[in-house]
Enzyme design. Structure first.
Site, PDB file in Angstrom:
ATOM      1  N   CYS A  15      43.670  33.669  71.536  1.00 43.47           N
ATOM      2  CA  CYS A  15      42.734  34.202  70.548  1.00 43.47           C
ATOM      3  C   CYS A  15      43.508  34.872  69.427  1.00 43.47           C
ATOM      4  O   CYS A  15      44.729  35.014  69.481  1.00 43.47           O
ATOM      5  CB  CYS A  15      41.758  35.196  71.182  1.00 43.47           C
ATOM      6  SG  CYS A  15      42.568  36.665  71.843  1.00 43.47           S
ATOM      7  N   CYS A  18      45.802  37.796  70.280  1.00 43.74           N
ATOM      8  CA  CYS A  18      47.144  37.427  70.743  1.00 43.74           C
ATOM      9  C   CYS A  18      48.082  37.253  69.546  1.00 43.74           C
ATOM     10  O   CYS A  18      49.231  37.714  69.569  1.00 43.74           O
ATOM     11  CB  CYS A  18      47.098  36.134  71.545  1.00 43.74           C
ATOM     12  SG  CYS A  18      46.019  36.170  72.994  1.00 43.74           S
ATOM     13  N   ASP A 428      45.664  15.168  35.215  1.00 44.12           N
ATOM     14  CA  ASP A 428      46.686  14.791  34.252  1.00 44.12           C
ATOM     15  C   ASP A 428      46.885  13.283  34.135  1.00 44.12           C
ATOM     16  O   ASP A 428      47.605  12.826  33.276  1.00 44.12           O
ATOM     17  CB  ASP A 428      48.020  15.463  34.599  1.00 44.12           C
ATOM     18  CG  ASP A 428      48.581  14.970  35.933  1.00 44.12           C
ATOM     19  OD1 ASP A 428      47.808  14.359  36.686  1.00 44.12           O
ATOM     20  OD2 ASP A 428      49.768  15.215  36.206  1.00 44.12           O
TER      21      ASP A 428
END
Length: 512
Positions: A15, A18, A428
């Site tokens: 999780c 941790c 571009d």
């Protein structure tokens, strides 16, 4: 001299809490800054001075997790499938949990002694299926920490333990007892086997889905790396020698045959061709190249033989730079993710305290242990913040991975987060916006029949694989023209295609 930047692969995280603990352990080392990403299971570490990888790994180990230095070669390896043990636990959990829920929640399914069957079926679920949560909770407890696994393990254990007690020592174990579902309030002699089973199975199912999502997202980075050539043809004293692409040095001359991947960044010394750079630059149409033209590693030689002098190799190439950008984007944390991690770190102990207070409050006011336990367990289970800790890093991981797979390189997760404020996009080059599949929209034939012109062009173009040539041949077929290829067809890089039609020289290409 040790490197000033190190990436660690982490093991044992379950999780966001941790990740926060590991990050705290690493940043406690003087001069070290670290970012730990739960979704990628990776720590990115920088330092102004030397980095001792042994010290870094030891710091992670001390807080109960595993770590190892990432070998760049690993990134070329295909992603490992989801753990077979995890898959088996999910399948067994679902197979047992569904009937447990049906028997516990639907009174019509409840036969005499059903509660004993439910208890027996729930036992492997809350022990073997839920073992990853219990193991992580115990490991964190030994290091004086609480994580989201602590909530799951505690909630499941308390619900199961109380149900076993009630089954053996209260009226809940009486043969013939029914346990109807109550929408409001709490049923007499309630058992919570189904709650323990549902939480164990569905949180584990979430872990399984999470693991598959991580694997899919990481595959996008592997796909980007696969664009790079693995071998090269080195020109040594006029002889062509096949070598691994990593053996080419700056200044070496390499031969790139038609259809081959350019192994290095460099400048063309000899030969003319067209280069398909779509995988690196996004330009959909092949680019004509000749002596003096710069080429990028990872692009494809679509025409004739080229001799290239290497100007950048290995990690210095443009493709390697793009790959590092994706890696850094996936390993980094967006501002919103840091906020989420901070909340998750204090959320778990806060929920445990609130669950205890809620249970004690209900027991004090009602005198019912059943009611107090139901409230406490419900608080633990419902408040489990797995989604809170996972949603943000997983969204960023999938976003950067999906972008890389689509040819969009995202410089960082902070950039991805800021896209919500974009109202104008400027491109571009038009090639970025095309599908890379040209098609014929109009034919102008001065002094000749349109079908004759299209047939002649298609007969010459059918002998080459250029996108425009394919478009002309496809157009001819679409208007019902049957044609056969001409003779002696030859591509002329930068000009077009020439050949013979019934013995007559014919050129299809630019007017120059």
């Amino acid at each position: 001299m040790r490197p000033h930047h190190v990436d660690l692969a982490l093991e044992g995280m379950t999780c966001a809490t941790c990740a926060g603990r590991i990050e705290g352990a690493l940043t406690a080392i003087p001069g070290v800054t670290a970012t730990v990403n739960f979704a990628t299971e990776r720590a990115s570490i920088d330092s102004d001075g030397e980095l001792d990888t042994t010290q870094l790994i030891a710091s992670v180990t001390r807080v109960g997790y595993g770590a190892r230095v990432i070998d760049p070669a690993e990134l070329r390896q295909p992603e490992a499938p989801v753990s077979g043990a995890l898959t088996a636990r999910v399948i067994v959990g679902l197979a047992l949990t569904i009937p447990i829920v049906a028997l516990s929640m639907i009174a019509e399914f409840q036969f005499p002694g059903f509660q004993w069957v439910v208890g027996a079926a729930a036992t492997p679920v809350v022990t073997w299926v839920a073992w990853p949560f219990h193991r992580a909770a115990l490991s964190n407890l030994r290091h004086g920490a609480t994580t989201m696994d602590t909530l799951v393990s505690l909630g499941v254990t308390v619900a199961y333990a109380w149900s076993v007690y009630a089954l053996f020592f209260t009226m809940a174990g009486t043969i013939g007892m029914r346990m109807p579902m109550e929408l409001f309030g709490f049923a007499d002699h309630a058992l919570y086997f189904e709650s323990a089973a549902v939480v164990s199975t569905f949180v584990l199912l979430g872990r399984y889905i999470e693991a598959r999502a991580k694997r899919t997202a990481r595959q996008s980075l592997t796909a980007l790396l696969e664009v790079a050539a693995k071998d090269a043809i080195l020109l040594v004293n006029g002889r062509e020698v096949s070598v691994p692409a990593g053996a080419v040095q700056v200044g070496d001359r390499v031969v790139v045959l038609a259809g081959a991947i350019v192994p290095v960044d460099g400048v063309i010394i000899d030969g003319r061709s067209t280069i398909d750079a779509s995988s690196v630059t996004g330009e959909s149409m092949p680019v004509d190249v000749s002596p003096g033209s710069a080429v990028i590693g990872g692009t494809i030689n679509s025409g004739g033989r080229l001799v290239i002098e290497a100007s950048a190799v290995g990690s210095a190439t443009e493709l390697a730079r793009l790959t590092r950008m994706v890696e850094e984007a996936q390993a980094g944390k967006a501002p919103i993710q840091r906020t989420v991690d901070t909340i998750s770190a204090v959320f778990v102990p806060l929920v445990i305290v609130l669950a205890a207070l809620a249970g004690l409050g209900w027991w004090w006011t009602t005198g019912s242990v059943d009611t107090a336990l139901a409230v406490a367990v419900s608080t633990l289970v419902v408040a489990c913040p797995c989604a809170l800790g996972l949603a943000t890093p997983m969204a960023l991981l999938v976003g950067t991975g999906r972008g890389a797979r689509s040819g969009i390189i995202i410089r960082g997760t902070d950039v991805l987060e800021s896209t919500r404020r974009i109202d104008t996009i400027v491109f571009d080059k038009t090639g970025t916006l095309t599908a890379g599949k040209p098609s014929v929209v109009n034919v102008i034939a001065e002094g000749a029949d349109v079908r004759d012109v299209v047939e002649a062009a298609a007969r010459i173009d059918s002998g080459t694989d250029h996108p425009i040539a394919r478009a002309i041949a496809t157009h001819a077929s679409s208007i019902g023209i049957d044609f056969s290829a001409g003779d002696n067809i030859e591509a002329v890089p930068g000009s077009g295609v020439r050949g013979l039609l019934d013995g007559s020289p014919t050129i299809v290409g630019s007017v120059e």
